[in-house]
Enzyme design. Sequence first.
Site, PDB file in Angstrom:
ATOM      1  CB  ALA A  32      -0.916  -0.003   1.222  1.00  0.00           C
ATOM      2  CB  SER A  33       1.205   4.157   0.907  1.00  0.00           C
ATOM      3  OG  SER A  33       1.207   5.569   0.898  1.00  0.00           O
ATOM      4  N   GLY A  34       3.416   3.669  -0.711  1.00  0.00           N
ATOM      5  CA  GLY A  34       4.658   3.499  -1.458  1.00  0.00           C
ATOM      6  C   GLY A  34       4.842   2.092  -1.979  1.00  0.00           C
ATOM      7  CE1 TYR A  61       3.426  10.310  -2.582  1.00  0.00           C
ATOM      8  CE2 TYR A  61       5.101   9.023  -3.699  1.00  0.00           C
ATOM      9  CZ  TYR A  61       4.336  10.163  -3.615  1.00  0.00           C
ATOM     10  OH  TYR A  61       4.463  11.144  -4.556  1.00  0.00           O
TER      11      TYR A  61
END
Length: 745
Positions: free
Chosen positions: A451-453, A692
């Site tokens: 997730a995110s990065g 992120y």
Amino acid sequence: MAYSCSPRAARRAARTARLLCRAEQETSTVTTTTATEAANTSNGNGNGNGAAEKASRGAGAFPSELLSAEELPYVAPDDSAKFWTGFKLGFALPWRRFKKDSVLAFKLEGDISDQERTFFDSGTSLPALCQALRKAALDPRIQGVAIEIAPLAIGWGKVQEIKRHIDYFRASGKYCVAYMKQAGEKEYYLATACSEMYAPPSAYLSLRGFVTGGTFLRGVLDKVGVEPQVKRIGAYKSAGDQLLRRTMASEQREQLGAIQADVVEEFLRQVSTALGKSRQEVVEFVEAGVYDTAAFKAGGWLTDLWYEDQLINELKMRTTGLRPVEGESERDKEKREKELAKPLRRVGLRKYSSVSPTAFPTLGTAGGKKRIVVLRTSGAIVGKASSGSVITPDGVIPKLRALAKDKSVAAVVLRVDSPGGDALAADLMWREIRQLDAVKPVIASMADVAASGGYYMGMAARAIVAEPLTITGSIGVVTGKFNLSELYAKIGYNKELISWGRFAELLADNRSFSKEEAELFDASAQHAYESFRNKAASSRDMDVEDMQAVAQGRVWSGNAAIKVKLVDALGGVNRAIAMARHAAGIPAEEPVTVVELGKVRPSPTALIGGGAMAGALMLTSLLRGQSPADALASAAGASAALGMGMGSLSAGAAVGNADAAAAAAAAAPVVAAVAREAAALAAVLQPGRAAYLLTDVDALSVAAGSSSLGGVMGASSLGGSSSAGSSSSGEFLEEGGSEGLLPWW
């Protein structure tokens, strides 16, 4: 001046010239591709490629039957394969041999790394475990598998991967036994994949439901005089909420509820299917809060209640074929009992991992000229390497470039197990993954969380595969600084700055943002978010408006992510390998060699179980004049706190007296929880740098309702073990040898 040379030297010179010419041509091609891609990405929106590239990316580039077919079907070996297996095993090296009709026995506990472990690291890794189950299904020496399932500290993605390989093993017709002394919903879910489930009568089995929660640090920060000035872009970006809020936002409650609903539905589906019960029966059993193991057996929720020695005796009778028969003679009985008195024919996971997969042709993972490399990345994304499992550009980019140059590598599976982290580091790796995919296909495979990065890395691949319960998405940004002026005043500390430049003191920690600084900070955070969102839209072939609707920092399960086009297929590493084979144009019948790349980097203290730290603290206490008893108590308190996750926090408290060490150990669960949250944010949330990052909704957030409760006699919390998957009291089903525990004198 002219020089003469031999014909051999002339041929060598001509061959060298041809290789140099070919290298120049390849360099020119790569340079042209790079220049084109750089032009397309100059606007920050990713690759603005045409319809041809769009057709080769995403789910549309693969046959629908490839994406929906059974991921790991069992193929029974034919006569030629059996002959080859027998031949290879017959000439196996001595340390790879063991008796026929043996049981593969191992224990699953605590953390199971998604990366392979080094030789000196005794922990369990997912690649070794999955390959062992696949080999055991085809190994004529293995009669069955016995697994002790203890409290797990892994997410649902890895649990589903392990379950899939247990299903593969069972398809061979061999038995698979699960043994549980302490288990919650996650452990029980995995145990139902086995053909038999056993537990001792005094086992702590708790099926009480699921709890999903969030943690908030604002109250703690206010008490110590720290003002978080955090900017989060995305209504669902919970990393900012942890610092800014005291309670849960409605958006956070919405996404947590959706993820929990997916987990509950999968739990009910698997348990009801495996045990032949209706969904309503499972719900009623959980709602009843059953704690008596006898009720588990009576209702068909367990096969039987056995102690470990009883299970050993049963497995001995299976492996030897010797069971009591009516009317047997005393001689036969004596012979049988003598044979059953011998140790169980078992082989551990560590030894069995040394068996070469080349002995099993139907595996299809060895023996081919073309190679598919599984590059595993795990941990938070940071700019530079630090202790623990992390993902850094310096660690990943050289591997990506080497894979691009290696002509024996036909395709790459990028395995991602990360909650994200530093935005710059994620973007640098995104670029290199895109560069590699321009040369050979890259398929992303998501583990517990990407997730995110972590999603930023995965979206650079040609296609994305996620487990149904993988946590992914979280396309959002969090950045900020801490205003420590109140804290400084409380402790009598003062800081004065001399600066030049309108925004030179933007990140100063001794005051709040000015109005102009706050506007600049907000604009920079919005820019970082739009760059992430736009690249995600381009990578997923979506309009920016459509991506905006599913971004905003929201996390999704794999089941939900495929519906909103954030992933292309559901499954694990084997699904990704099949897609990589297809993208590389390798026929299904052609053998390939699958190579694992990426290993855990254990710290020295992890290798010796923290003994060095305890020893150092004890020595320090002795030098400070403490008695040996107090010094030992301090070291023991530090070790206990370290095991509860306090890490270096326990070091300062332990070098006091025995009472202080005991108090630190007692407060460990609460203090460690806050310390872990703060450390996780501080590791990547550097002042002024966009991150992120996904926190709060991590791989362990959806836990069993019993995860915070121990047993009556001080059992550790479920899911809270930091064990690397090994048992401190010996391996599962291992009987004592001929040597006694007492010294010979």
